[in-house]
Design a protein around this motif. Structure first.
Motif, PDB file in Angstrom:
ATOM      1  N   LEU A 172      40.887  46.813  40.683  1.00  0.00           N
ATOM      2  CA  LEU A 172      42.441  46.585  40.273  1.00  0.00           C
ATOM      3  C   LEU A 172      42.993  46.392  41.283  1.00  0.00           C
ATOM      4  CD1 LEU A 172      44.768  47.534  38.297  1.00  0.00           C
ATOM      5  CD2 LEU A 172      44.689  49.468  39.032  1.00  0.00           C
ATOM      6  N   ALA A 173      43.072  46.937  42.941  1.00  0.00           N
ATOM      7  CA  ALA A 173      43.926  47.247  43.986  1.00  0.00           C
ATOM      8  C   ALA A 173      43.989  45.473  44.687  1.00  0.00           C
ATOM      9  CB  ALA A 173      43.474  48.039  45.565  1.00  0.00           C
ATOM     10  N   LEU A 174      42.714  44.744  43.946  1.00  0.00           N
ATOM     11  CA  LEU A 174      42.765  43.618  44.408  1.00  0.00           C
ATOM     12  C   LEU A 174      43.769  42.339  43.217  1.00  0.00           C
ATOM     13  CD1 LEU A 174      39.219  43.241  45.611  1.00  0.00           C
ATOM     14  CD2 LEU A 174      40.732  43.003  47.048  1.00  0.00           C
ATOM     15  N   ARG A 175      43.469  43.304  42.533  1.00  0.00           N
ATOM     16  CA  ARG A 175      44.257  42.231  41.398  1.00  0.00           C
ATOM     17  C   ARG A 175      45.635  42.565  41.640  1.00  0.00           C
ATOM     18  NH1 ARG A 175      43.907  40.133  35.925  1.00  0.00           N
ATOM     19  NH2 ARG A 175      45.608  40.300  35.109  1.00  0.00           N
ATOM     20  N   LEU A 176      46.095  44.047  41.992  1.00  0.00           N
ATOM     21  CA  LEU A 176      47.214  44.053  42.123  1.00  0.00           C
ATOM     22  C   LEU A 176      48.484  43.367  43.558  1.00  0.00           C
ATOM     23  CD1 LEU A 176      47.279  48.015  41.434  1.00  0.00           C
ATOM     24  CD2 LEU A 176      48.196  46.084  39.970  1.00  0.00           C
ATOM     25  N   GLU A 177      47.401  43.431  44.660  1.00  0.00           N
ATOM     26  CA  GLU A 177      47.664  41.926  45.515  1.00  0.00           C
ATOM     27  C   GLU A 177      47.781  41.102  45.789  1.00  0.00           C
ATOM     28  OE1 GLU A 177      43.926  42.952  48.218  1.00  0.00           O
ATOM     29  OE2 GLU A 177      44.955  45.170  49.070  1.00  0.00           O
ATOM     30  N   ALA A 178      47.297  40.178  44.797  1.00  0.00           N
ATOM     31  CA  ALA A 178      46.944  39.092  44.041  1.00  0.00           C
ATOM     32  C   ALA A 178      48.549  39.335  43.094  1.00  0.00           C
ATOM     33  CB  ALA A 178      45.763  38.326  43.743  1.00  0.00           C
ATOM     34  N   ASP A 179      49.639  39.987  42.417  1.00  0.00           N
ATOM     35  CA  ASP A 179      50.328  39.878  41.869  1.00  0.00           C
ATOM     36  C   ASP A 179      49.601  39.558  40.086  1.00  0.00           C
ATOM     37  OD1 ASP A 179      53.041  40.401  40.518  1.00  0.00           O
ATOM     38  OD2 ASP A 179      53.309  38.916  41.071  1.00  0.00           O
ATOM     39  N   ARG A 180      48.852  39.773  40.236  1.00  0.00           N
ATOM     40  CA  ARG A 180      48.225  39.160  38.501  1.00  0.00           C
ATOM     41  C   ARG A 180      48.439  40.442  37.757  1.00  0.00           C
ATOM     42  NH1 ARG A 180      46.455  34.988  36.871  1.00  0.00           N
ATOM     43  NH2 ARG A 180      44.705  36.232  36.086  1.00  0.00           N
ATOM     44  N   PRO A 181      48.584  39.771  36.286  1.00  0.00           N
ATOM     45  CA  PRO A 181      49.333  40.077  35.345  1.00  0.00           C
ATOM     46  C   PRO A 181      49.311  41.798  34.618  1.00  0.00           C
ATOM     47  CG  PRO A 181      50.413  37.662  34.926  1.00  0.00           C
ATOM     48  CD  PRO A 181      49.214  37.936  35.447  1.00  0.00           C
ATOM     49  N   THR A 182      49.867  42.636  34.396  1.00  0.00           N
ATOM     50  CA  THR A 182      49.193  44.435  34.433  1.00  0.00           C
ATOM     51  C   THR A 182      49.743  45.175  33.840  1.00  0.00           C
ATOM     52  OG1 THR A 182      47.412  43.321  36.887  1.00  0.00           O
ATOM     53  CG2 THR A 182      47.341  45.629  35.657  1.00  0.00           C
ATOM     54  N   LEU A 183      49.246  45.585  33.034  1.00  0.00           N
ATOM     55  CA  LEU A 183      49.743  46.980  31.948  1.00  0.00           C
ATOM     56  C   LEU A 183      48.604  48.561  32.259  1.00  0.00           C
ATOM     57  CD1 LEU A 183      51.967  47.921  30.309  1.00  0.00           C
ATOM     58  CD2 LEU A 183      49.860  47.371  28.325  1.00  0.00           C
ATOM     59  N   GLY A 184      49.398  49.776  32.582  1.00  0.00           N
ATOM     60  CA  GLY A 184      48.736  50.634  32.299  1.00  0.00           C
ATOM     61  C   GLY A 184      49.199  51.973  31.718  1.00  0.00           C
TER      62      GLY A 184
END
Length: 230
Positions: A75-87
């Motif tokens: 998840l941290a890798l995805r957030l670093e890439a600023d990919r659309p994410t909903l939690g």
């Protein structure tokens, strides 16, 4: 077609009412449970949209749930890439933890339908302002650096935050209100129900009274957020 992946941490906590606006926004929706043997090999950066739902576990319960550390690393890798994410709920806590913030037991069980106070009138959360939505948690988190606090409740201040257009974290459950799996929530967590001063009967009555309005507002909120994604 754009792809959306739902991560489900327990079977009774799915995307529920949010599925409609996600599909209407043009996403092909897929789902994986953390118990699936294939979960550990997924690159969470790949889907165009990642949705992480709730669960009764704590982010800090690594020994009981070894997949938590694995999921947070990816998840941290995805957030670093600023990919659309909903939690949502536990998913929001996972986002906070992956961004370096502490997640920990709070001082009360927040269970039942009540509104949140929205701090950012220009955010998609304006649709849930004043609407009783479902809450079901006892953990909370410190606000990560670089995010904007969007909403609070009378029980917990940190109810929602965003970072830019592509990250939205919601502690509350505006997706639940028309889903028969609500009975499973009550059956799975009787201690939560009692600790919050409710009974199964009062919660079912609140679900019937407030659920449809909560889901309608939640769908408008998610639709607006999806429309603005980069």
């Amino acid at each position: 077609m754009k792809t959306a992946l739902i991560i489900r941490h327990v079977p009774h906590e799915g995307v529920a009412g949010y599925r409609d606006p996600i599909e209407q926004a043009g996403y092909a929706v897929d789902r994986i449970d953390v118990s699936d043997p294939a979960f550990g090999s997924l690159d969470l950066r790949e889907p165009d949209l990642l949705i992480m739902m709730g669960g009764p576990m704590g982010v800090y319960e690594h020994e009981d749930h070894p997949w938590i550390r694995c999921q947070m690393r990816r998840l941290a890798l995805r957030l670093e890439a600023d990919r659309p994410t909903l939690g949502v709920c536990f998913g929001a806590q996972m986002i906070a933890a992956a961004m370096g913030s502490a997640v920990y037991p709070g001082g009360a069980r927040e269970v039942g339908f009540h509104p949140v106070s929205v701090h950012a009138g220009d955010s998609p959360l304006r649709h849930v302002e004043g609407v009783p939505v479902l809450h079901w948690h006892g953990d909370t988190f410190d606000l990560p650096e670089g995010v904007e606090l969007l909403a609070s409740s009378h029980v917990y201040r940190h109810q929602a935050f965003r970072r830019g257009r592509n990250l939205l974290a919601l502690q509350f459950h505006a997706e639940m209100g028309e889903d028969p799996r609500f009975d499973a929530w009550i059956e799975q967590s009787p201690d939560d129900v009692a600790a919050a001063g409710h009974s199964p009967e009062t919660l079912r009555a609140a679900h019937e009274a407030h659920g449809p309005g909560a889901v309608s507002a939640g769908r408008r909120m998610i639709a607006e957020w999806l429309e603005a994604l980069d």
